[in-house]
Design a protein around this motif. Structure first.
Motif, mmCIF file in Angstrom:
data_model
loop_
_atom_site.group_PDB
_atom_site.id
_atom_site.type_symbol
_atom_site.label_atom_id
_atom_site.label_comp_id
_atom_site.label_asym_id
_atom_site.label_seq_id
_atom_site.Cartn_x
_atom_site.Cartn_y
_atom_site.Cartn_z
ATOM 1 N N ALA A 102 10.764 28.617 20.337
ATOM 2 C CA ALA A 102 10.013 27.424 20.731
ATOM 3 C C ALA A 102 10.080 26.360 19.635
ATOM 4 C CB ALA A 102 8.563 27.791 21.025
ATOM 5 N N PHE A 103 9.934 26.788 18.379
ATOM 6 C CA PHE A 103 10.066 25.842 17.273
ATOM 7 C C PHE A 103 11.480 25.258 17.231
ATOM 8 C CE2 PHE A 103 6.370 28.106 15.227
ATOM 9 C CZ PHE A 103 5.561 26.992 15.133
ATOM 10 N N GLU A 104 12.479 26.086 17.493
ATOM 11 C CA GLU A 104 13.856 25.614 17.473
ATOM 12 C C GLU A 104 14.097 24.591 18.585
ATOM 13 O OE1 GLU A 104 17.648 24.706 16.817
ATOM 14 O OE2 GLU A 104 16.337 25.822 15.445
ATOM 15 N N ARG A 105 13.544 24.844 19.776
ATOM 16 C CA ARG A 105 13.707 23.881 20.869
ATOM 17 C C ARG A 105 13.080 22.539 20.508
ATOM 18 N NH1 ARG A 105 12.434 28.453 23.769
ATOM 19 N NH2 ARG A 105 10.356 27.752 24.401
ATOM 20 N N PHE A 106 11.920 22.602 19.860
ATOM 21 C CA PHE A 106 11.291 21.361 19.431
ATOM 22 C C PHE A 106 12.147 20.649 18.386
ATOM 23 C CE2 PHE A 106 8.805 19.626 15.851
ATOM 24 C CZ PHE A 106 8.453 18.411 16.431
ATOM 25 N N ALA A 107 12.575 21.382 17.369
ATOM 26 C CA ALA A 107 13.319 20.768 16.275
ATOM 27 C C ALA A 107 14.660 20.210 16.736
ATOM 28 C CB ALA A 107 13.533 21.781 15.156
ATOM 29 N N SER A 108 15.205 20.744 17.821
ATOM 30 C CA SER A 108 16.502 20.290 18.305
ATOM 31 C C SER A 108 16.417 19.004 19.123
ATOM 32 C CB SER A 108 17.162 21.385 19.145
ATOM 33 O OG SER A 108 16.455 21.584 20.359
ATOM 34 N N LEU A 109 15.208 18.588 19.488
ATOM 35 C CA LEU A 109 15.042 17.361 20.264
ATOM 36 C C LEU A 109 15.298 16.146 19.388
ATOM 37 C CD1 LEU A 109 11.699 18.196 22.142
ATOM 38 C CD2 LEU A 109 14.006 18.322 23.094
ATOM 39 N N ASP A 110 16.140 15.240 19.859
ATOM 40 C CA ASP A 110 16.256 13.982 19.140
ATOM 41 C C ASP A 110 15.102 13.066 19.544
ATOM 42 O OD1 ASP A 110 16.903 12.860 21.630
ATOM 43 O OD2 ASP A 110 19.054 12.874 21.232
ATOM 44 N N ARG A 111 15.012 11.910 18.928
ATOM 45 C CA ARG A 111 13.866 11.032 19.168
ATOM 46 C C ARG A 111 13.767 10.626 20.631
ATOM 47 N NH1 ARG A 111 10.048 7.675 16.537
ATOM 48 N NH2 ARG A 111 10.495 8.746 14.588
#
Length: 400
Positions: A357-366
């Motif tokens: 879940a943290f990885e999915r968040f961190a992979s989002l661009d602006r």
């Protein structure tokens, strides 16, 4: 119309107490005659506006060895409800006592959750599933906590007449109520399991601004807020286990901002000492509301992994603040996050799932974060905005 809101103890502005006052103020603004009933309260713990709603006191129930309700309290409640059109109970034992009261008023219960001490597995279904299927380490602090709770419930059910009497009285009182509303589908399911009653779902109100708050200008580091306390049920250890795993593969700096107070803080500090998380977790302790708003305004996301949460007001507040919300895949939070449409969900008992879940968040661009923020804000505002509370609550209170 005349309504009485009955809550046992106004001794601190916790979640249920806040909801009572929010409802009381909303109904007054809509023209209702509102009176609060309780066994005791500490006015110094509440705001000036709340203190203006000074409650009427009822005699607190005496400790009866049979576990049956106190007839003195029942009689006093009936007298206090004279002339009222509707009575709305919050929290045990107000819900059961209202069922026993002799009154012409319509008797209702707004259920934040059934009383956990009496209904252990029934009020913790997600935690119980994880305990039974082995996802929860039974030797962890949370595992030991739940093992004790189950053991105590089973022993009391078998050997303690007062405990059995209180359970029977709770069921009997609730059976007499004219209607029940629950703060989530998860809570409504618990009401159905324990009491065999259906409950309408009326989510807790959340103050939403008119428009989506802006994101922080700087994306480095990505800052994630968490709050809710350090006790095992709040799941901070579960969150940090996943965060620590995520940090091993993180491609950009990420900071976890921890807000909260409690005696368990030392155990969390020991948990992260010497790990990758030690440099990426900042524990703020208790901070004032203005300080919290400043901190929240500098964060990109909110994350929490409560072991079992019937609603999860902090998740609704995260959507209102424009944060990307990361939460558990069960209980009230998954409803707030619309099963992943308004946030990112994970199995809190699986560190790999939380790390993902943290990885999915961190992979989002602006741009992707903005799209998720806009969708979550719109969904949350439509479902939870306190601006809708007077109409929705009033409509339910009037229904027959």
């Amino acid at each position: 119309m005349k309504v009485a809101l009955f809550h046992p103890h106004f001794d601190a502005p916790r979640g249920a107490e806040k909801i009572v006052f929010v409802q009381a103020h909303a109904l007054r603004q809509a023209g209702w005659d509102v009176e609060l009933l309780c066994f005791d309260w500490k006015p110094e713990a509440f705001t000036e506006a709340d203190r203006a709603l000074a409650p009427r006191f009822l005699p607190a129930p005496r400790r009866l060895m049979s576990g049956r309700p106190d007839e003195v309290t029942i009689a006093a409640l009936g007298a206090a409800l004279e002339g009222r059109d509707v009575a709305l109970a919050h929290n045990y034992p107000a819900s059961a006592y209202l069922g026993y009261a002799q009154t012409s008023a319509r008797r209702l219960w707004y259920c934040e959750e059934p009383f956990r001490a009496l209904w252990v597995p029934e009020t913790r279904p997600g935690l119980d599933r994880a305990y039974q299927d082995g996802r929860l380490d039974r030797n962890s602090p949370l595992g030991r906590y739940y093992r004790r709770a189950l053991r105590n419930s089973r022993v009391n059910s078998a050997l303690n007449p007062r405990y059995r009497g209180k359970r029977a009285a709770d069921r009997a009182g609730v059976a007499c109520l004219d209607g029940i509303a629950a703060n989530s589908e998860a809570t409504a399911a618990a009401v159905r399991t324990i009491f065999g009653r259906e409950a309408a779902v009326m989510h807790c109100p959340v103050d939403f601004p008119a428009t989506l708050p802006p994101e922080p200008l700087n994306d480095t580091p990505l800052r994630i807020l968490t709050m809710g306390g350090f006790s095992p049920l709040k799941g901070l250890a579960l969150l940090i286990a996943g965060f620590e795993r995520f940090l091993g593969a993180a491609r950009a700096p990420v900071v976890l901002e921890v807000v909260g107070a409690g005696s368990e803080r030392a155990s969390i500090e020991r948990l992260i000492a010497g790990t990758r998380a030690a440099a990426a977790v900042r524990i703020h302790g208790w901070i004032s509301q203005p300080e919290l708003e400043t901190l929240r305004g500098g964060c990109h996301a909110f994350a929490a992994m409560p072991a079992d949460e019937p609603f999860g007001l902090v998740f609704g507040e995260a959507l209102a603040a424009g944060l990307v919300a990361i939460g558990p895949d069960h209980g009230g939070p998954v409803e707030i996050l619309a099963h992943g449409e308004a946030g990112i969900i994970a199995d809190p008992f699986d560190p790999a799932s939380v790390a993902g879940a943290f990885e999915r968040f961190a992979s989002l661009d602006r741009a992707a974060r903005q799209a998720l923020r806009e969708r979550a804000f719109a969904l949350g505002k439509r479902r939870f905005d306190s601006a809708y509370l007077p109409e929705r609550l009033g409509e339910w209170l009037r229904a027959r």
